[in-house]
Design a protein around this motif. Structure first.
Motif, PDB file in Angstrom:
ATOM      1  N   SER A  21     -25.861  28.755 -83.129  1.00  0.00           N
ATOM      2  CA  SER A  21     -25.968  27.768 -84.205  1.00  0.00           C
ATOM      3  C   SER A  21     -24.594  27.198 -84.551  1.00  0.00           C
ATOM      4  O   SER A  21     -24.479  26.017 -84.861  1.00  0.00           O
ATOM      5  CB  SER A  21     -26.612  28.391 -85.446  1.00  0.00           C
ATOM      6  OG  SER A  21     -28.007  28.393 -85.304  1.00  0.00           O
ATOM      7  N   VAL A  26     -23.650  24.115 -87.153  1.00  0.00           N
ATOM      8  CA  VAL A  26     -23.618  24.842 -88.423  1.00  0.00           C
ATOM      9  C   VAL A  26     -24.129  26.256 -88.166  1.00  0.00           C
ATOM     10  O   VAL A  26     -25.212  26.414 -87.600  1.00  0.00           O
ATOM     11  CB  VAL A  26     -24.535  24.169 -89.480  1.00  0.00           C
ATOM     12  CG1 VAL A  26     -24.444  24.898 -90.804  1.00  0.00           C
ATOM     13  CG2 VAL A  26     -24.171  22.706 -89.655  1.00  0.00           C
ATOM     14  N   PRO A  27     -23.380  27.287 -88.578  1.00  0.00           N
ATOM     15  CA  PRO A  27     -23.877  28.645 -88.329  1.00  0.00           C
ATOM     16  C   PRO A  27     -25.195  28.904 -89.046  1.00  0.00           C
ATOM     17  O   PRO A  27     -25.441  28.306 -90.095  1.00  0.00           O
ATOM     18  CB  PRO A  27     -22.777  29.549 -88.889  1.00  0.00           C
ATOM     19  CG  PRO A  27     -21.890  28.678 -89.693  1.00  0.00           C
ATOM     20  CD  PRO A  27     -22.110  27.270 -89.290  1.00  0.00           C
ATOM     21  N   LEU A  29     -27.420  30.615 -91.451  1.00  0.00           N
ATOM     22  CA  LEU A  29     -27.387  31.446 -92.661  1.00  0.00           C
ATOM     23  C   LEU A  29     -28.614  31.057 -93.457  1.00  0.00           C
ATOM     24  O   LEU A  29     -28.728  29.898 -93.864  1.00  0.00           O
ATOM     25  CB  LEU A  29     -26.166  31.088 -93.512  1.00  0.00           C
ATOM     26  CG  LEU A  29     -24.810  31.694 -93.190  1.00  0.00           C
ATOM     27  CD1 LEU A  29     -23.751  31.072 -94.079  1.00  0.00           C
ATOM     28  CD2 LEU A  29     -24.850  33.204 -93.401  1.00  0.00           C
ATOM     29  N   PRO A  30     -29.549  31.967 -93.662  1.00  0.00           N
ATOM     30  CA  PRO A  30     -30.718  31.567 -94.459  1.00  0.00           C
ATOM     31  C   PRO A  30     -30.330  31.353 -95.907  1.00  0.00           C
ATOM     32  O   PRO A  30     -29.445  32.042 -96.422  1.00  0.00           O
ATOM     33  CB  PRO A  30     -31.678  32.755 -94.311  1.00  0.00           C
ATOM     34  CG  PRO A  30     -30.862  33.899 -93.834  1.00  0.00           C
ATOM     35  CD  PRO A  30     -29.612  33.358 -93.201  1.00  0.00           C
ATOM     36  N   THR A  31     -30.961  30.395 -96.575  1.00  0.00           N
ATOM     37  CA  THR A  31     -30.743  30.195 -98.011  1.00  0.00           C
ATOM     38  C   THR A  31     -31.126  31.487 -98.736  1.00  0.00           C
ATOM     39  O   THR A  31     -32.146  32.098 -98.412  1.00  0.00           O
ATOM     40  CB  THR A  31     -31.635  29.038 -98.516  1.00  0.00           C
ATOM     41  OG1 THR A  31     -31.275  27.859 -97.802  1.00  0.00           O
ATOM     42  CG2 THR A  31     -31.435  28.780 -99.998  1.00  0.00           C
ATOM     43  N   ASP A  53     -37.236  20.075 -93.483  1.00  0.00           N
ATOM     44  CA  ASP A  53     -36.013  20.867 -93.586  1.00  0.00           C
ATOM     45  C   ASP A  53     -35.131  20.534 -92.380  1.00  0.00           C
ATOM     46  O   ASP A  53     -35.523  20.761 -91.230  1.00  0.00           O
ATOM     47  CB  ASP A  53     -36.335  22.372 -93.639  1.00  0.00           C
ATOM     48  CG  ASP A  53     -35.073  23.203 -93.879  1.00  0.00           C
ATOM     49  OD1 ASP A  53     -34.028  22.620 -94.253  1.00  0.00           O
ATOM     50  OD2 ASP A  53     -35.136  24.441 -93.686  1.00  0.00           O
ATOM     51  N   GLY A  55     -32.414  21.345 -90.050  1.00  0.00           N
ATOM     52  CA  GLY A  55     -31.754  22.588 -89.637  1.00  0.00           C
ATOM     53  C   GLY A  55     -32.503  23.727 -90.298  1.00  0.00           C
ATOM     54  O   GLY A  55     -32.021  24.351 -91.243  1.00  0.00           O
ATOM     55  N   GLU A  76     -34.899  22.127 -85.710  1.00  0.00           N
ATOM     56  CA  GLU A  76     -33.993  23.241 -85.414  1.00  0.00           C
ATOM     57  C   GLU A  76     -33.651  23.231 -83.928  1.00  0.00           C
ATOM     58  O   GLU A  76     -34.538  23.366 -83.088  1.00  0.00           O
ATOM     59  CB  GLU A  76     -34.634  24.578 -85.815  1.00  0.00           C
ATOM     60  CG  GLU A  76     -33.807  25.798 -85.507  1.00  0.00           C
ATOM     61  CD  GLU A  76     -32.376  25.728 -86.046  1.00  0.00           C
ATOM     62  OE1 GLU A  76     -32.195  25.654 -87.271  1.00  0.00           O
ATOM     63  OE2 GLU A  76     -31.429  25.724 -85.226  1.00  0.00           O
ATOM     64  N   LEU A  77     -32.348  23.090 -83.612  1.00  0.00           N
ATOM     65  CA  LEU A  77     -31.922  22.999 -82.210  1.00  0.00           C
ATOM     66  C   LEU A  77     -31.680  24.351 -81.562  1.00  0.00           C
ATOM     67  O   LEU A  77     -31.637  24.447 -80.338  1.00  0.00           O
ATOM     68  CB  LEU A  77     -30.629  22.176 -82.129  1.00  0.00           C
ATOM     69  CG  LEU A  77     -30.784  20.680 -81.847  1.00  0.00           C
ATOM     70  CD1 LEU A  77     -29.405  20.035 -81.699  1.00  0.00           C
ATOM     71  CD2 LEU A  77     -31.610  20.411 -80.611  1.00  0.00           C
ATOM     72  N   LEU A  81     -34.142  30.451 -82.881  1.00  0.00           N
ATOM     73  CA  LEU A  81     -34.733  30.220 -84.207  1.00  0.00           C
ATOM     74  C   LEU A  81     -35.976  29.350 -84.112  1.00  0.00           C
ATOM     75  O   LEU A  81     -36.945  29.548 -84.856  1.00  0.00           O
ATOM     76  CB  LEU A  81     -33.697  29.570 -85.134  1.00  0.00           C
ATOM     77  CG  LEU A  81     -32.484  30.454 -85.416  1.00  0.00           C
ATOM     78  CD1 LEU A  81     -31.358  29.654 -86.050  1.00  0.00           C
ATOM     79  CD2 LEU A  81     -32.882  31.623 -86.309  1.00  0.00           C
ATOM     80  N   LEU A 105     -31.488  17.203 -85.850  1.00  0.00           N
ATOM     81  CA  LEU A 105     -31.861  16.743 -87.197  1.00  0.00           C
ATOM     82  C   LEU A 105     -31.498  15.276 -87.398  1.00  0.00           C
ATOM     83  O   LEU A 105     -32.077  14.601 -88.247  1.00  0.00           O
ATOM     84  CB  LEU A 105     -31.227  17.638 -88.264  1.00  0.00           C
ATOM     85  CG  LEU A 105     -29.716  17.848 -88.267  1.00  0.00           C
ATOM     86  CD1 LEU A 105     -28.998  16.787 -89.083  1.00  0.00           C
ATOM     87  CD2 LEU A 105     -29.407  19.222 -88.851  1.00  0.00           C
ATOM     88  N   PHE A 119     -29.308  22.583 -95.720  1.00  0.00           N
ATOM     89  CA  PHE A 119     -28.265  23.563 -95.995  1.00  0.00           C
ATOM     90  C   PHE A 119     -27.346  23.485 -94.785  1.00  0.00           C
ATOM     91  O   PHE A 119     -27.537  24.174 -93.796  1.00  0.00           O
ATOM     92  CB  PHE A 119     -28.869  24.951 -96.184  1.00  0.00           C
ATOM     93  CG  PHE A 119     -27.859  26.086 -96.355  1.00  0.00           C
ATOM     94  CD1 PHE A 119     -26.535  25.851 -96.707  1.00  0.00           C
ATOM     95  CD2 PHE A 119     -28.266  27.410 -96.182  1.00  0.00           C
ATOM     96  CE1 PHE A 119     -25.626  26.886 -96.859  1.00  0.00           C
ATOM     97  CE2 PHE A 119     -27.370  28.460 -96.330  1.00  0.00           C
ATOM     98  CZ  PHE A 119     -26.049  28.193 -96.668  1.00  0.00           C
TER      99      PHE A 119
HETATM  100  C1  LIG Z   1     -27.163  27.192 -92.708  1.00  0.00           C
HETATM  101  S1  LIG Z   1     -28.568  27.204 -91.631  1.00  0.00           S
HETATM  102  C2  LIG Z   1     -29.879  26.791 -92.767  1.00  0.00           C
HETATM  103  C3  LIG Z   1     -31.229  27.379 -92.370  1.00  0.00           C
HETATM  104  C4  LIG Z   1     -32.400  27.023 -93.270  1.00  0.00           C
HETATM  105  N1  LIG Z   1     -32.454  25.623 -93.589  1.00  0.00           N
HETATM  106  C5  LIG Z   1     -32.387  27.814 -94.551  1.00  0.00           C
HETATM  107  O1  LIG Z   1     -32.002  27.210 -95.570  1.00  0.00           O
HETATM  108  O2  LIG Z   1     -32.713  28.994 -94.549  1.00  0.00           O
HETATM  109  C6  LIG Z   1     -28.300  25.685 -90.727  1.00  0.00           C
HETATM  110  C7  LIG Z   1     -29.183  25.529 -89.504  1.00  0.00           C
HETATM  111  O3  LIG Z   1     -29.037  24.197 -89.009  1.00  0.00           O
HETATM  112  C8  LIG Z   1     -29.166  24.248 -87.597  1.00  0.00           C
HETATM  113  N2  LIG Z   1     -28.541  23.008 -87.066  1.00  0.00           N
HETATM  114  C9  LIG Z   1     -27.222  22.678 -87.109  1.00  0.00           C
HETATM  115  N3  LIG Z   1     -27.013  21.463 -86.558  1.00  0.00           N
HETATM  116  C10 LIG Z   1     -28.243  21.013 -86.159  1.00  0.00           C
HETATM  117  C11 LIG Z   1     -28.697  19.831 -85.531  1.00  0.00           C
HETATM  118  N4  LIG Z   1     -27.840  18.840 -85.190  1.00  0.00           N
HETATM  119  N5  LIG Z   1     -30.006  19.678 -85.284  1.00  0.00           N
HETATM  120  C12 LIG Z   1     -30.894  20.665 -85.624  1.00  0.00           C
HETATM  121  N6  LIG Z   1     -30.528  21.825 -86.212  1.00  0.00           N
HETATM  122  C13 LIG Z   1     -29.216  22.002 -86.484  1.00  0.00           C
HETATM  123  C14 LIG Z   1     -28.453  25.521 -87.210  1.00  0.00           C
HETATM  124  O4  LIG Z   1     -28.874  25.985 -85.934  1.00  0.00           O
HETATM  125  C15 LIG Z   1     -28.855  26.462 -88.362  1.00  0.00           C
HETATM  126  O5  LIG Z   1     -29.996  27.205 -88.033  1.00  0.00           O
END
Ligand SMILES: C[S@@+](CC[C@H](N)C(=O)[O-])C[C@H]1O[C@@H](n2cnc3c(N)ncnc32)[C@H](O)[C@@H]1O
Length: 166
Positions: A21, A26-27, A29-31, A53, A55, A76-77, A81, A105, A119
């Protein structure tokens, strides 16, 4: 011994997932649970609303939104996940109400969304801002955890959650 091997395997998968991730942007991290529930309250979710949502990680926000009757789509890429979310959707029997796309996204279709959750980090929020405010319909809600949207004033800021109206 087998316990140690299983533990190392789980740790390995977790590390791989977070690293992947981070490479994507973006790493993972679940909210936090408390803030995730607050985000649902601020969104005033009810049956029939459409939630996205950006990401979606392991799907925490998607499943909470579905519990409140909303239809939820995650982008989600990270394949780990993505497949995990697909599995949980199946196990919870939510195929009609929750879906996830292994797609960037930045390619999300936001035209029908009543609520968008994010997030992410400051850079992706800045990159996303024009898309959010041009593609989403007037009156729709954007809820960002931890990071604000540069150049836009939130209607509410509480517990590190920023709420915007289009
Ligand atoms: C901080 S986590 C938030 C997870 C979730 N939304 C939550 O709140 O529990 C950010 C997520 O965005 C995903 N992500 C980052 N860049 C992305 C992109 N360009 N397209 C799709 N997902 C992406 C990452 O793989 C990661 O799982």
């Amino acid at each position: 011994m087998i316990f140690l091997e299983v533990l190392l395997f789980i740790l390995g998968v977790a590390l791989f997932t977070v690293t992947l991730s981070s490479i994507i942007g973006v790493p993972f991290l679940p909210t936090h649970h408390k803030q995730a529930r607050a985000m649902m309250e601020f969104a005033a979710l009810r049956p029939g609303l459409r939630v996205v949502d950006l990401g979606s990680g392991a799907g925490r926000l998607l499943f909470l939104a579905a519990e409140r009757g909303a239809d939820a789509v995650g982008y989600e890429l990270n394949p780990v996940l993505y497949f995990w979310t697909l599995l949980v959707i199946k196990l919870k029997g939510l195929s009609g109400r929750v879906s996830v796309r292994c797609q960037s996204l930045y390619q999300a279709d936001l035209s029908g969304a009543d609520v968008v959750f994010a997030f992410l980090f400051p850079k992706p929020m800045a990159k996303l801002a024009p898309k959010l405010f041009t593609e989403m319909k007037p009156g729709a809600t954007i809820i960002s955890y931890a990071f604000s949207i540069p150049g836009h004033t939130p209607i509410k800021k509480e517990q590190g959650i920023f709420v915007y109206k289009v």
